[in-house]
Design a protein around this motif. Structure first.
Motif, PDB file in Angstrom:
ATOM      1  N   GLY A 163       0.807  -1.212   0.000  1.00 19.44           N
ATOM      2  CA  GLY A 163       0.000   0.000   0.000  1.00 19.44           C
ATOM      3  C   GLY A 163       0.837   1.257   0.000  1.00 19.44           C
ATOM      4  N   ALA A 164       1.959   1.224   0.725  1.00 25.64           N
ATOM      5  CA  ALA A 164       2.865   2.385   0.734  1.00 25.64           C
ATOM      6  C   ALA A 164       3.571   2.529  -0.609  1.00 25.64           C
ATOM      7  N   ALA A 165       3.959   1.412  -1.228  1.00 26.57           N
ATOM      8  CA  ALA A 165       4.614   1.462  -2.535  1.00 26.57           C
ATOM      9  C   ALA A 165       3.661   1.988  -3.609  1.00 26.57           C
ATOM     10  N   SER A 166       2.367   1.665  -3.477  1.00 28.18           N
ATOM     11  CA  SER A 166       1.391   2.097  -4.482  1.00 28.18           C
ATOM     12  C   SER A 166       0.986   3.553  -4.320  1.00 28.18           C
ATOM     13  N   GLY A 167       1.242   4.138  -3.157  1.00 32.01           N
ATOM     14  CA  GLY A 167       0.808   5.491  -2.867  1.00 32.01           C
ATOM     15  C   GLY A 167      -0.504   5.558  -2.120  1.00 32.01           C
ATOM     16  N   ARG A 168      -1.116   4.418  -1.864  1.00 35.46           N
ATOM     17  CA  ARG A 168      -2.382   4.403  -1.128  1.00 35.46           C
ATOM     18  C   ARG A 168      -2.168   4.767   0.331  1.00 35.46           C
ATOM     19  N   LEU A 169      -1.019   4.370   0.886  1.00 35.78           N
ATOM     20  CA  LEU A 169      -0.661   4.700   2.253  1.00 35.78           C
ATOM     21  C   LEU A 169       0.583   5.588   2.232  1.00 35.78           C
ATOM     22  N   PRO A 170       0.751   6.459   3.224  1.00 35.89           N
ATOM     23  CA  PRO A 170       1.895   7.373   3.183  1.00 35.89           C
ATOM     24  C   PRO A 170       3.243   6.704   3.420  1.00 35.89           C
ATOM     25  N   ALA A 171       3.290   5.721   4.331  1.00 35.17           N
ATOM     26  CA  ALA A 171       4.574   5.122   4.689  1.00 35.17           C
ATOM     27  C   ALA A 171       4.340   3.899   5.566  1.00 35.17           C
TER      28      ALA A 171
END
Length: 282
Positions: A163-171
């Motif tokens: 999710g972080a790699a996709s941009g859906r999550l910040p980090a």
């Protein structure tokens, strides 16, 4: 066999339901409240129950432990009032707590450290006593870190990292140096474990570990970057006091029943989860 599957619409339940059908069994769905179902007779002749329904959030369980016992233990008790000959319970490796050993086998003493894991340990106990009384043949599968298969639970590391790699999550928050090792198992390998348990369940009671690939947090993040071609944003945090440096599953007993993890290597876990992130990629 006709197999009742509780929690059949859940993350693991959907995959178990499909795996049972693919293996030639007839799965029957129970997606309602297992505490209030009037009895299993309404489902016709059943050969087995796979009990997946329950509550499973560690942090939430601290806030409402009574509810966790009510659902996870009470639901199990209700199903055991008139069970079919075979009963397979979804339990958790959390029943071991922090055992002080790197590789955990089923003889390791249980010491749950949160209400969720404690409620699962209590459900195991009820099932074991029912089996000892001759009411049912029973298996408890102690699942380690289930991953992939389109999981949308961001408390899970593989899901969170993708999710972080996709941009859906910040980090992704990384506690300590990221060297803590945990055991990750693909949900489809978990589903095959349930099929195996249904087919091999006999008299008495058995508790079996279900694990796959041991990997550190740093290993998982590096694999996500390698598979996706995208960096994983990280926020460093202080290490949790007393966190076990390594927890791996000894799956010897389940392997003796013919089960093997076929899809739990990191690349497969991440590739499948990354596919589920496709609608969210930026």
């Amino acid at each position: 066999m006709r197999v009742l599957v509780t929690g059949s619409t859940g993350y693991v339940g959907r995959v178990v339901f499909a795996a049972l059908a693919a293996a030639g069994h007839t799965p029957v769905a129970l997606s309602g409240d297992v505490r209030t179902c009037a009895g299993l007779d309404a489902f016709g002749d059943l050969d087995a129950v796979v009990h997946l329904a329950g509550l499973g959030r560690v942090r939430e369980s601290f806030a409402d432990p009574v509810r966790y016992y009510d659902v996870n233990v009470g639901g199990t008790v209700n199903l055991l009032r008139s069970p079919p000959p075979r009963f397979v319970l979804a339990s958790t490796a959390g029943v071991y707590g922090a055992p002080g050993v790197a590789v955990i086998d089923e003889d390791c003493p249980r010491s749950p450290a949160n209400p969720y894991a404690a409620s699962k340990a209590a459900a195991e106990d009820v099932l074991a006593w029912a089996a000892a009384a001759g009411r049912v043949g029973a298996v408890a599968l102690r699942l380690f870190n289930v991953a992939s298969g389109g999981d949308v639970d961001d408390t899970r590391l593989v899901t969170r990292a993708c999710g972080a790699a996709s941009g859906r999550l910040p980090a992704v928050e990384v506690f300590g140096d990221g060297s803590a090792v945990r055991d990750f198992v693909h949900v489809r390998d978990v589903a095959r474990a349930f099929v195996t348990a249904v087919e091999r369940c006999g008299e008495g009671y058995a508790a079996l570990n279900v694990g796959g690939t041991p990997a550190s947090v740093a290993d998982v993040l590096a694999a996500v970057t390698r598979v996706t071609g995208r960096p994983v944003p990280v926020v460093p945090r202080p290490a949790h006091p007393g966190e076990a440096p390594e927890l791996r599953a000894d799956t010897t007993r389940l392997r003796a029943w013919g089960w093997r993890p076929a899809e739990s290597d990191l690349d497969t876990l991440i590739r499948d989860q990354w596919a589920a992130e496709r609608p969210h990629r930026t």
